[in-house]
Each structure stands twice: as C-alpha cells, then as structure tokens.
Design a protein around this motif. Structure first.
Motif, mmCIF file in Angstrom:
data_model
loop_
_atom_site.group_PDB
_atom_site.id
_atom_site.type_symbol
_atom_site.label_atom_id
_atom_site.label_comp_id
_atom_site.label_asym_id
_atom_site.label_seq_id
_atom_site.Cartn_x
_atom_site.Cartn_y
_atom_site.Cartn_z
ATOM 1 N N VAL A 176 -14.393 8.564 5.870
ATOM 2 C CA VAL A 176 -13.379 7.515 6.021
ATOM 3 C C VAL A 176 -12.107 7.901 5.268
ATOM 4 N N PHE A 177 -12.270 8.439 4.067
ATOM 5 C CA PHE A 177 -11.123 8.898 3.282
ATOM 6 C C PHE A 177 -10.319 9.937 4.058
ATOM 7 N N GLN A 178 -11.006 10.936 4.641
ATOM 8 C CA GLN A 178 -10.325 11.997 5.376
ATOM 9 C C GLN A 178 -9.595 11.444 6.595
ATOM 10 N N GLU A 179 -10.225 10.529 7.300
ATOM 11 C CA GLU A 179 -9.594 9.987 8.509
ATOM 12 C C GLU A 179 -8.379 9.120 8.182
ATOM 13 N N ILE A 180 -8.492 8.301 7.142
ATOM 14 C CA ILE A 180 -7.350 7.470 6.751
ATOM 15 C C ILE A 180 -6.211 8.353 6.254
ATOM 16 N N ARG A 181 -6.547 9.357 5.460
ATOM 17 C CA ARG A 181 -5.512 10.258 4.964
ATOM 18 C C ARG A 181 -4.823 10.992 6.120
ATOM 19 N N SER A 182 -5.591 11.402 7.115
ATOM 20 C CA SER A 182 -5.005 12.075 8.267
ATOM 21 C C SER A 182 -4.054 11.162 9.030
ATOM 22 N N LYS A 183 -4.439 9.896 9.165
ATOM 23 C CA LYS A 183 -3.572 8.939 9.842
ATOM 24 C C LYS A 183 -2.266 8.750 9.061
ATOM 25 N N THR A 242 -4.160 -4.792 -8.774
ATOM 26 C CA THR A 242 -4.805 -3.829 -7.877
ATOM 27 C C THR A 242 -4.636 -4.282 -6.431
ATOM 28 N N GLY A 243 -4.630 -3.324 -5.508
ATOM 29 C CA GLY A 243 -4.648 -3.611 -4.077
ATOM 30 C C GLY A 243 -3.649 -4.666 -3.648
ATOM 31 N N GLY A 244 -4.129 -5.616 -2.843
ATOM 32 C CA GLY A 244 -3.263 -6.673 -2.330
ATOM 33 C C GLY A 244 -2.709 -7.571 -3.410
ATOM 34 N N ILE A 245 -3.387 -7.638 -4.545
ATOM 35 C CA ILE A 245 -2.860 -8.431 -5.665
ATOM 36 C C ILE A 245 -1.554 -7.817 -6.161
ATOM 37 N N HIS A 246 -1.506 -6.493 -6.252
ATOM 38 C CA HIS A 246 -0.284 -5.801 -6.669
ATOM 39 C C HIS A 246 0.881 -6.147 -5.753
ATOM 40 N N ASP A 247 0.606 -6.299 -4.453
ATOM 41 C CA ASP A 247 1.653 -6.575 -3.472
ATOM 42 C C ASP A 247 2.094 -8.030 -3.451
ATOM 43 N N THR A 248 1.347 -8.913 -4.094
ATOM 44 C CA THR A 248 1.630 -10.342 -3.955
ATOM 45 C C THR A 248 1.843 -11.088 -5.257
ATOM 46 N N VAL A 249 1.462 -10.498 -6.385
ATOM 47 C CA VAL A 249 1.599 -11.189 -7.676
ATOM 48 C C VAL A 249 2.539 -10.403 -8.579
ATOM 49 N N ARG A 250 3.488 -11.109 -9.168
ATOM 50 C CA ARG A 250 4.435 -10.518 -10.110
ATOM 51 C C ARG A 250 4.435 -11.375 -11.374
ATOM 52 N N THR A 251 4.523 -10.726 -12.522
ATOM 53 C CA THR A 251 4.436 -11.439 -13.797
ATOM 54 C C THR A 251 5.605 -12.405 -13.969
ATOM 55 N N VAL A 252 5.290 -13.609 -14.392
ATOM 56 C CA VAL A 252 6.308 -14.647 -14.580
ATOM 57 C C VAL A 252 7.251 -14.271 -15.715
ATOM 58 N N VAL A 294 -5.054 -4.030 5.060
ATOM 59 C CA VAL A 294 -4.499 -5.372 4.944
ATOM 60 C C VAL A 294 -3.690 -5.561 3.668
ATOM 61 N N SER A 295 -3.243 -4.453 3.099
ATOM 62 C CA SER A 295 -2.190 -4.484 2.079
ATOM 63 C C SER A 295 -1.661 -3.061 1.919
ATOM 64 N N PRO A 296 -0.378 -2.900 1.655
ATOM 65 C CA PRO A 296 0.181 -1.557 1.456
ATOM 66 C C PRO A 296 -0.427 -0.836 0.255
ATOM 67 N N ARG A 297 -0.621 -1.560 -0.853
ATOM 68 C CA ARG A 297 -1.114 -0.924 -2.067
ATOM 69 C C ARG A 297 -2.526 -0.375 -1.887
ATOM 70 N N PHE A 298 -3.390 -1.108 -1.181
ATOM 71 C CA PHE A 298 -4.764 -0.648 -0.987
ATOM 72 C C PHE A 298 -4.786 0.647 -0.178
ATOM 73 N N LEU A 299 -3.897 0.777 0.783
ATOM 74 C CA LEU A 299 -3.802 2.020 1.551
ATOM 75 C C LEU A 299 -3.410 3.172 0.633
ATOM 76 N N GLU A 300 -2.443 2.952 -0.246
ATOM 77 C CA GLU A 300 -2.029 3.976 -1.201
ATOM 78 C C GLU A 300 -3.193 4.363 -2.122
ATOM 79 N N GLU A 301 -3.954 3.385 -2.576
ATOM 80 C CA GLU A 301 -5.070 3.650 -3.479
ATOM 81 C C GLU A 301 -6.154 4.492 -2.796
ATOM 82 N N ILE A 302 -6.404 4.215 -1.521
ATOM 83 C CA ILE A 302 -7.395 5.005 -0.779
ATOM 84 C C ILE A 302 -6.936 6.453 -0.672
ATOM 85 N N VAL A 303 -5.698 6.645 -0.240
ATOM 86 C CA VAL A 303 -5.174 7.999 -0.042
ATOM 87 C C VAL A 303 -5.107 8.757 -1.359
#
Length: 597
Positions: A338-345, A512-522, A318-327
């Motif tokens: 779970v790590f192996q299966e997500i990485r394989s996908k 981190t995670g979904g926060i990285h994808d949605t928050v940018r420093t003012v 449910v966020s691009p960054r969290f997927l990258e962090e897992i892989v």
C-alpha cells in the motif's frame, strides 16, 4: 444553482433525461445482460488484450512508475497492454465518439447515512453507518446532487438497518418507485447476505470478505451496466475490485482511502462469488508477481486495498497531512504494498488529500437534540443552560462554570489514545477540583471497562461519567462541553475536532493527520486558532494540553465569549460539505477532461 455543472456534471432537464434514458435502454437491449448469480459473468465482450487505448494522455500507472528491480516482492502485474484499434465499448466514454451532454458519477460505498430528497423516495430513510466513511459519502452525494450533478449511489441493501419497515413493504415500495421513476439514483445491491444484518461489518474477516465480494459482484454485474457511468468514485477496500473492472472498460475512477485496512483472497474465491475475474485479472494487485491467470488462480492472493489504489486513475486520502505522513513512512501499520502504491500515485501527480466534513445536521442552531439551540452570537448562556441539563441527566455535579471535557471517539487504544486519558484522569480531576473539571465519555470500545474501574476506585461518579455511545447524548455533549478530547496516535481525518468548534467546544488534540489540517492553537492576542495541540504521544503531552485549555478557561468571560464566537463562525465556514464537494468536483472535472470551473 448549477453554475456550469448542469451541462457537464449533470443537470439534464426532464426531456433530455428521458431521451438519454431511452437511448441507454436501447443500447442495453442490444447487449446480453449479465446474470446476477452466474459464477462467471463477463463485464465486457472484448478480450483482455483488446483494452482500448486511453483517449487522452495520462500519467503512467504505478506499475511503470518505478524500475522493475526496485519493486517489492509483493508486486503487481504489468499494466502494459497491447494496443487495440477496436472502438471503446462505452459509446459515451469521455473523449470517444459522441459525448453525451451530462457526465454521470457513480459513488460506490459500503456505508451511507442519508441521501437528499429527490434521489429516490427512500432517500431519507437509508442508513448504514460504521464510521466517518458513511458521513462523507452521504455529504458528498447530497452536495453534488444539490449542485445539479448527475450523481448516482450504489450501496448494499442493508434492509434491517434501514429505518423503515423491513420485509415485503420496502421491496414493494422500491419496486413501484423504480417502475415509475426509471432515473432513480439509488441503486441497492440485492442479496440475502445484506438483508438481516444489524451491523455493516462483522467481527470475522471471512464474513467481511463475503460481504465485500457480494457487494462488488452486484455493482460489477448489474449496477455499472445499468447506470453506464462516466466516472466511478470508490471508497475503501470493500470496493477495491471495481477500479480494476473500470480500467478494463475504459471508465475513469477515483479511489478514496478512508482507512488503511484491507483483506486478501484468491482469484478462485472471487470467481466462485460470481465475478468474472479473468476479464480484468491484469489490473489486480497480487501478493507476488503473476505469470498467468491460471498460475495465480489458487495461491496468489489479491489485495483489495492495494488493487483499488493501483488500478484507479486518481486517489485521495481524507486529509492532506495523512497523505504526507504515509509517503514519509511515518506509519508502520501501512503495509509495504500500500505504501508503494500510494507513493507511486503521489509521484505521478495523481493523489491528494481532501478533508471530510461533518454532516450538516451538526449545527447548534438547528440540532434537535439540544435543550437550547444557539449560534455564534448567543452561545455563552445557551451552553451554560445546556450544561446544567446535561449534568443533571448524567448525575454529575451541577455547575454551569465547570470545565467540562468530552470524549467523543471509540475507546480504541491502538489509534485514539484513550489510554493516555486513563493515565491522567484521576490526577487532572484532583488537580483542578477547584475549577470543577469534569469528564464525560460517550463511546464504546475495549477501554470502557478501564474508565469504569477508575471511576469506581476513586469515587468520581459526580465528576466523571462513562456512557455507551448514543447519538442524542453525543450531540448534547458537544453543546454542553467546553473541550473535546482527540489525543490520537494517528488520524486519517477525524470529525470530532471539526464538529466541536462548530458547537463552541474546543479540541484538545494531538498534532497528527487530519487534526493537523483542522486544529490550530488558540492565540487570544492575535484572535487566531481554534484549539489546543500537543505533539508528544504520551500522557505528559496530553496533560500539557489540558493545562493550556484550563488556562483559557480562566480568562475573563468577555475574552472567552469573543474567541468562541469567532471560532464558531470560522468553523461553520471552513468545515462544511460545500467545501468538500468543491474539492471532489475539481478532481472529477480533471479526470473527465473538463475545463476548470
């Protein structure tokens, strides 16, 4: 507005819908209907070895994505099956035989917050929520339905949690409605285990396992045959067996990973619940490589989350960054399987991150919980007025110029970082006393007692308020506050950091995670950003971010009003269900072999 979806992902007119319904009913009458409480109910008349060959080339399943020697000890069964010349058991499967005009999507979820009018007369009353999964499931169903897609929803019949009369009334009304409207799109999994619960999940893993198995039994034995979907969209571990069944039947599946949590149980337990696991056992993910069904029956546990990931055609976090962090292996709590299966996908090009979006009711222009409604162009005075009312309500020092910080998430030290705030709470209140820094926590969780102790010890009652979670108070806090805390250790997606900017309340959050994808420093000079990010997961990092927020708070009023107006407009455009639905629709189209929109 159907915009091409009407003829591919739904949008039948009533005449076509009735004709298709009659055809489906005729086909179903020629098949034996699975018994709901039978201990061994087949989902297909074909043996496992006769699984139909996919109608179009697909990327390889995870089982073949790596050399066998490189797989971990807790591996899954081989996915290769003998080819079969027998026809697809689903006469309307994509790419097989004569395709029907509409493409039917079945969303299977243990949680949902609301459904749009038209999906059933109980749609606006259904509520079964434990977290963000409920929000995204409901939002997606609503957006797809609005776009004309033939979307159906399956969820447990949490009768006592549905905000209507319980008992005989709801059963009679649903029965009458379904008799009159055979195309009703809401499918409630019926079992006594759901009826009298006051919460979606339980404190005991064994009870959660029974809930998950019973729900999936009803979906597998009754709802899937009745709905006859082209694609099933499953959500989290409680639906993990369904992609395995769908793979056996030749139905496309998308599996959404909302949280990295799972349970395991044996084939014997699964079958004892009334699910015929022997029909699809080769599509399950086991603790160790299985030699046969019988050999694995009692002492080779099936992992529900790993099975859902392994057996599905496509997955998303449910966020691009969290997927990258897992892989990248950044989270030690992600189990190896779970790590192996997500990485394989990911390696097979069958995974992506799709951000959740807030419920559309989170809009300060229309939110009925607010004292004064407002939008991007008139937020300053409205937020000041809301703040005064809120401060009076909570017993805080009344000051419309106070810098008010809001904690919106459960007080969970494992993920949410509440201990970081507890470490600095007294110091920031004292250091920014002249600016009247105030903190409001509207949340439940194990750390609530610690915040109450800090307030009592330092006599901070007029500067800090600790409240149990309440939906109305939480919404008032978004509208009254200036900043929202999100110092998470990890965050699969997160919604408060998106809701806050919609209300003109800026996130103070960890990158981190979904926060990285949605928050940018003012950056006020460039007119960019929507919050204040820190990287180091410690109290020093959070203190630094609070200092940045307080520096923003000290800016001239016109500068702040300009930036907050911009942030509110951008957030409304970026964080909404239309954007999320379009991402999912794009995945559906690819899975169903439809042309890009």
């Amino acid at each position: 507005m159907r915009s091409g979806l009407g003829t591919e992902l739904g949008g039948e007119d009533h005449a076509v819908a009735n004709k298709n319904k009659r055809n489906r009913n005729r086909n179903r009458k020629q098949k034996s209907k699975p018994g709901r409480h039978e201990s061994s109910t087949p989902v297909s008349s074909q043996p496992v070895s006769s699984q139909p060959e996919p109608s179009q080339p697909e990327p390889s399943k995870p089982a073949s994505s790596q050399p066998e020697s490189s797989k971990p000890a807790s591996s899954k069964p081989e996915s290769s099956q003998p080819e079969s010349s027998q026809p697809d058991p689903r006469n309307n499967a994509p790419g097989k035989g004569k395709s029907r005009r509409d493409k039917r999507i079945l969303i299977v979820t243990p949680e949902i917050t609301y459904l749009p009018a038209g999906m059933g007369n109980m749609a606006n009353h259904l509520q079964a929520k434990a977290g963000g999964l409920a929000d995204v499931s409901a939002t997606l169903a609503a957006a797809l339905y609005k776009k004309g897609a033939d979307v159906q929803v399956a969820l447990p019949h949490y009768r006592q949690m549905f905000s209507v009369n319980v008992g005989r009334f709801i059963n009679e009304e649903l029965r009458i409605y379904k008799n009159k409207m055979p195309e009703d799109r809401i499918h409630l999994a019926e079992d006594r285990i759901f009826y009298y619960r006051s919460h979606v999940y339980d404190d005991y893993a064994a009870t959660n396992m029974e809930l998950a198995l019973t729900f999936q039994r009803e979906v597998i034995n009754n709802i899937i045959p009745r709905v006859n979907p082209d694609l099933i969209h499953c959500n989290d571990w409680m639906t993990g067996l369904i992609p395995a069944v769908a793979s056996r039947l030749g139905i496309k599946t998308l599996f959404t990973v909302h949280n990295i949590h799972s349970l395991k149980t044996s084939l014997e337990h699964i079958e004892r619940t009334g699910i015929d696991a022997q029909e699809f056992w080769k599509h399950l993910y086991y603790e160790k490589m299985p030699k046969s069904f019988d050999e694995s029956y009692t002492d080779n546990p099936v992992d529900f989350l790993a099975t859902g990931i392994f057996s599905s055609d496509y997955i998303n976090t449910v966020s691009p960054r969290f997927l990258e962090e897992i892989v990248d292996g950044q989270h030690s709590f992600v189990k190896d399987n779970v790590f192996q299966e997500i990485r394989s996908k990911v390696q097979g090009g069958r995974a992506e991150g799709v951000l959740n979006s807030p419920d559309p009711s989170y809009n300060p222009k229309t939110d009925t919980a607010l004292e004064v409604n407002y939008g991007p162009d008139d937020s300053a005075e409205a937020k000041r007025h809301n703040k005064i009312v809120f401060q009076e309500y909570l017993g805080l020092r009344v000051d419309p110029d106070a810098a008010l910080f809001f904690w919106p998430s459960r007080l969970d030290p494992f993920q949410k970082g509440c201990q970081l705030l507890s470490e600095i709470l007294h110091s920031i209140v004292v250091r920014y006393r002249a600016q009247d820094l105030q903190v409001v926590l509207v949340a439940n969780g194990p750390y609530q007692v610690h915040f109450n102790e800090i307030v009592e010890m330092h006599q901070l009652q007029n500067r800090v308020s600790v409240c149990a979670f309440d939906e109305r108070i939480s919404r008032m806090a978004y509208a009254s506050s200036d900043y929202v805390f999100m110092p998470s250790k990890f965050e699969p997606c997160g919604l408060p950091q998106m809701i806050g900017p919609i209300y003109g309340t800026l996130p103070v959050a960890r990158d981190t995670g979904g926060i990285h994808d949605t928050v940018r420093t003012v950056d006020t000079d460039k007119g960019t950003g929507n919050g204040f990010l820190f990287e180091s997961y410690d109290s020093h990092g959070l203190t630094w971010a609070v200092d940045q927020a307080m520096a923003f708070h000290a800016l001239p009023a016109k500068t702040k009003e300009r930036e907050i107006s911009r942030i509110m407009k951008e957030s409304l455009a970026e964080f909404n269900h239309e954007v999320t639905a379009e991402r999912y629709i794009d995945i559906y189209r690819r899975l169903l072999g439809l042309a890009p929109k």
